[in-house]
Design an enzyme around this catalytic site. Structure first.
Site, PDB file in Angstrom:
ATOM      1  CG  HIS A 268      -1.585   0.724   1.293  1.00  0.00           C
ATOM      2  ND1 HIS A 268      -2.328   2.211   0.286  1.00  0.00           N
ATOM      3  CD2 HIS A 268      -2.869   1.113   2.797  1.00  0.00           C
ATOM      4  CE1 HIS A 268      -3.221   2.254   0.573  1.00  0.00           C
ATOM      5  NE2 HIS A 268      -3.686   1.907   2.370  1.00  0.00           N
ATOM      6  CG  HIS A 307      -4.747   0.390  -8.195  1.00  0.00           C
ATOM      7  ND1 HIS A 307      -5.198   0.671  -7.871  1.00  0.00           N
ATOM      8  CD2 HIS A 307      -3.713   1.792  -7.161  1.00  0.00           C
ATOM      9  CE1 HIS A 307      -5.953   1.174  -6.597  1.00  0.00           C
ATOM     10  NE2 HIS A 307      -5.105   1.771  -6.601  1.00  0.00           N
ATOM     11  CG  ASP A 363       2.601   4.611  -3.607  1.00  0.00           C
ATOM     12  OD1 ASP A 363       3.231   5.600  -3.629  1.00  0.00           O
ATOM     13  OD2 ASP A 363       2.446   3.352  -3.740  1.00  0.00           O
TER      14      ASP A 363
HETATM   15  N1  ACO Z   1       4.739  -6.827 -10.040  1.00  0.00           N
HETATM   16  C1  ACO Z   1       4.120  -8.824 -11.091  1.00  0.00           C
HETATM   17  N2  ACO Z   1       3.207  -9.126 -10.760  1.00  0.00           N
HETATM   18  C2  ACO Z   1       2.263  -8.345 -10.564  1.00  0.00           C
HETATM   19  C3  ACO Z   1       1.666  -6.784  -9.733  1.00  0.00           C
HETATM   20  C4  ACO Z   1       3.101  -6.987  -9.792  1.00  0.00           C
HETATM   21  N3  ACO Z   1       3.611  -5.159  -9.211  1.00  0.00           N
HETATM   22  N4  ACO Z   1       0.529  -7.176  -9.018  1.00  0.00           N
HETATM   23  C5  ACO Z   1      -0.169  -7.842  -9.237  1.00  0.00           C
HETATM   24  N5  ACO Z   1       1.267  -8.398 -10.538  1.00  0.00           N
HETATM   25  C6  ACO Z   1       0.300 -10.094 -10.693  1.00  0.00           C
HETATM   26  C7  ACO Z   1       0.097 -10.708  -9.815  1.00  0.00           C
HETATM   27  O1  ACO Z   1       1.092 -11.871  -9.176  1.00  0.00           O
HETATM   28  C8  ACO Z   1      -1.305 -11.351 -10.673  1.00  0.00           C
HETATM   29  O2  ACO Z   1      -0.608 -12.423 -11.410  1.00  0.00           O
HETATM   30  P1  ACO Z   1      -1.342 -13.725 -11.212  1.00  0.00           P
HETATM   31  O3  ACO Z   1      -2.761 -13.551 -12.147  1.00  0.00           O
HETATM   32  O4  ACO Z   1      -0.465 -14.673 -12.366  1.00  0.00           O
HETATM   33  O5  ACO Z   1      -1.665 -15.034 -10.354  1.00  0.00           O
HETATM   34  C9  ACO Z   1      -2.187 -10.677 -11.155  1.00  0.00           C
HETATM   35  O6  ACO Z   1      -0.496  -9.530 -11.446  1.00  0.00           O
HETATM   36  C10 ACO Z   1      -3.243 -10.123 -10.519  1.00  0.00           C
HETATM   37  O7  ACO Z   1      -2.790  -9.454  -9.246  1.00  0.00           O
HETATM   38  P2  ACO Z   1      -3.499  -9.798  -7.828  1.00  0.00           P
HETATM   39  O8  ACO Z   1      -2.293  -9.474  -6.818  1.00  0.00           O
HETATM   40  O9  ACO Z   1      -4.525 -10.221  -7.399  1.00  0.00           O
HETATM   41  O10 ACO Z   1      -3.984  -7.729  -8.099  1.00  0.00           O
HETATM   42  P3  ACO Z   1      -4.138  -7.400  -6.885  1.00  0.00           P
HETATM   43  O11 ACO Z   1      -5.219  -6.772  -6.875  1.00  0.00           O
HETATM   44  O12 ACO Z   1      -4.761  -8.203  -5.149  1.00  0.00           O
HETATM   45  O13 ACO Z   1      -3.387  -6.377  -6.012  1.00  0.00           O
HETATM   46  C11 ACO Z   1      -1.696  -4.980  -6.024  1.00  0.00           C
HETATM   47  C12 ACO Z   1      -2.906  -5.248  -5.905  1.00  0.00           C
HETATM   48  C13 ACO Z   1      -1.940  -4.773  -4.139  1.00  0.00           C
HETATM   49  C14 ACO Z   1      -1.568  -3.317  -6.011  1.00  0.00           C
HETATM   50  C15 ACO Z   1      -0.466  -5.506  -6.634  1.00  0.00           C
HETATM   51  O14 ACO Z   1      -0.609  -5.286  -7.880  1.00  0.00           O
HETATM   52  C16 ACO Z   1       0.685  -5.153  -6.162  1.00  0.00           C
HETATM   53  O15 ACO Z   1       1.533  -5.527  -4.791  1.00  0.00           O
HETATM   54  N6  ACO Z   1       1.520  -4.375  -6.507  1.00  0.00           N
HETATM   55  C17 ACO Z   1       2.971  -3.855  -6.161  1.00  0.00           C
HETATM   56  C18 ACO Z   1       2.948  -2.974  -4.634  1.00  0.00           C
HETATM   57  C19 ACO Z   1       2.730  -1.691  -5.231  1.00  0.00           C
HETATM   58  O16 ACO Z   1       2.609  -1.196  -5.816  1.00  0.00           O
HETATM   59  N7  ACO Z   1       1.521  -1.329  -3.886  1.00  0.00           N
HETATM   60  C20 ACO Z   1       0.993   0.170  -4.139  1.00  0.00           C
HETATM   61  C21 ACO Z   1      -0.823  -0.127  -4.813  1.00  0.00           C
HETATM   62  S1  ACO Z   1      -1.309   1.453  -4.945  1.00  0.00           S
HETATM   63  C22 ACO Z   1      -1.418   2.388  -3.612  1.00  0.00           C
HETATM   64  O17 ACO Z   1      -1.849   1.903  -2.280  1.00  0.00           O
HETATM   65  C23 ACO Z   1      -1.321   3.551  -3.541  1.00  0.00           C
END
Ligand code: ACO
Length: 429
Positions: A268, A307, A363
């Site tokens: 987050h 996201h 971010d």
């Molecule tokens: N890098 C690589 N793969 C990713 C990323 C990433 N940043 N984000 C999602 N994925 C992949 C997942 O592994 C998943 O793959 P799969 O379908 O093969 O299993 C797919 O994309 C879907 O992702 P989820 O984890 O289901 O997405 P969710 O909505 O649960 O998570 C989140 C969203 C937490 C923001 C995620 O994208 C993440 O961890 N990003 C990196 C951290 C980040 O930048 N957070 C800031 C968010 S913005 C904020 O809070 C201000």
């Protein structure tokens, strides 16, 4: 049959049910009508992480993740970023309308009246180790402030509530800056009423022996814009935490400390810190292909990408990227920018990221700006918490005024053992 209903046939019983659809949603509690026998609790919906559950109706922030749109109280974020200030936008978020000139003046004066913190909170900050994470200090100081304002427990008294809202928005930059000065072993700098919200923050952070700190106007505006961009983002993890704690009628200080704790997580608000650490680890553009491969093999995430709601560009990310160039004109180019730009380019051409609709979020570039401004990396989530205080408080008030809200209490599907008898110690294997 009205189009505003859903007909469900329960194949367990053969019975048919009509469920009302309002605002594109059914009430999860209406599913409880679906029972296999009179003693049955009724059908539940299972939604870990709330991926498809609306927990509230809200009039504050509109987010269209497929089209990359973000509005505060109906105003597009791009227009606010260009024309407004953080405090003006804070007023909008909290009150629903942009302020008139006298309203804005009164609002800014009220904030300035409250931006000194109690000296004992300063002593509390002093008790931390020199290498403490500033988010730990921030969360503790905000939570401890509850004990300085016991009247804040009167959460249904609008006057008392408003006073805490002003105080919290005014005090969080001071708490943050005092934490920074403590870590650096520097004496604190008290607030300066002649400066803007962002300018005063820069003064409390960076003022040295000069009689009056003059913030660089480009950096002051950039910081203010970053604050504005982070002010609210509807039902994200930390806001949901604020609402969950607030739903138990806890006071706003402890509720906000809890929200800040949720924000601290690297998935987050801690992501801006994690992005800079990731870029530093990658170090050079030549290492990017190997890094991308490791992400695709599940050996870590591309921080600052992806996201829950945006399946397109995060509109804040676009603004922040542009802002980075303006800041670097003053501070000099952050050498990690080249790594970030190349990383973004490669990721956006790669099938793994395209098929999962992973775009840069707010971010991805914000940390590079903070770093160029001389702010230490562990401090980045605090720079998120300061402005998000506005959104947390607006959402908290909306919760308290919402007659449909109750204490937040999800159900579970129990998958543990059936009832069994206690086993004495000498009989256990
Ligand atoms: N890098 C690589 N793969 C990713 C990323 C990433 N940043 N984000 C999602 N994925 C992949 C997942 O592994 C998943 O793959 P799969 O379908 O093969 O299993 C797919 O994309 C879907 O992702 P989820 O984890 O289901 O997405 P969710 O909505 O649960 O998570 C989140 C969203 C937490 C923001 C995620 O994208 C993440 O961890 N990003 C990196 C951290 C980040 O930048 N957070 C800031 C968010 S913005 C904020 O809070 C201000």
């Amino acid at each position: 049959m009205s189009t505003d209903t859903l007909t469900v046939i329960d194949n367990r019983t053969g019975k048919s049910y009509e469920i009302t659809i309002t605002d594109g949603a059914i009430k999860a509690s209406d599913l409880r009508k679906l029972k296999t026998n009179p003693g049955d609790y009724g059908l539940m919906s299972y939604d870990p992480a709330f991926t498809n559950t609306a927990s509230t109706k809200s009039a504050i922030t509109y987010l269209d993740g497929d089209n990359g749109k973000l509005y505060y109280r109906g105003y597009p974020i791009e227009q606010l970023a260009e024309k407004s200030t953080h405090l003006e936008t804070a007023y909008l978020i909290l009150n629903g309308e942009l302020p008139t000139v006298p309203q804005l003046e009164a609002w800014e004066t009220a904030i300035k009246k409250h931006w000194f913190i109690h000296e004992n909170i300063k002593h509390l900050i002093d008790a931390f180790r020199h290498d403490a994470h500033p988010m730990g200090m921030f969360i503790s100081a905000v939570g401890a402030s509850s004990s300085f304002h016991p009247e804040s427990a009167e959460i249904f008294d609008p006057a008392i509530r408003n006073e805490q809202i002003v105080r919290l928005i005014a005090e969080v930059p001071t708490i943050a800056a005092f934490s920074y000065r403590h870590i650096r072993g520097l004496p604190v700098v008290y607030p300066d009423d002649d400066l803007s919200y962002a300018g005063n923050f820069l003064s409390m952070m960076f003022k040295k022996a000069e009689l009056r700190y003059k913030p660089n106007p480009v950096l002051e505006r950039a910081l203010d814009m970053l604050f504005l961009l982070h002010a609210d983002h509807e039902q994200n993890c930390s806001t949901n935490t604020m609402r969950a704690i607030g739903s138990a009628h806890a006071d706003p200080y402890v509720s906000l400390a809890g929200a800040a704790a949720a924000l601290y997580g690297p998935l987050h608000g801690g992501a801006n810190e994690a992005v800079v650490r990731m870029l530093t680890r990658i170090g050079s553009t030549k290492n990017i292909p190997a890094f991308i491969e490791s992400v695709k093999h599940g050996e870590g995430k591309l921080m600052g990408f992806g996201h829950r709601v945006y399946k397109n560009f995060d509109p804040r990310g676009r603004i922040v990227k542009q802002l980075a160039y303006e800041v670097f004109e003053v501070t000099g180019r952050n050498p990690l920018l080249d790594v970030a730009l190349e990383l973004e380019k490669i990721a956006r051409e790669d099938e793994y990221f395209i098929s999962r609709k992973l775009y840069p979020n707010v971010d991805f570039y914000s940390g590079l700006i903070y770093q160029a401004m001389g702010l230490p990396t562990p401090f980045f989530p605090v720079l998120f918490a300061i402005p998000r205080t506005v959104g947390w408080l607006a959402q908290w008030v909306e919760l308290l005024n919402d007659p449909e809200q109750k204490i937040a209490r999800p159900r579970q599907i129990y998958i543990g053992p059936e009832q069994r008898d206690y086993v004495p110690m000498d009989k256990r294997r």
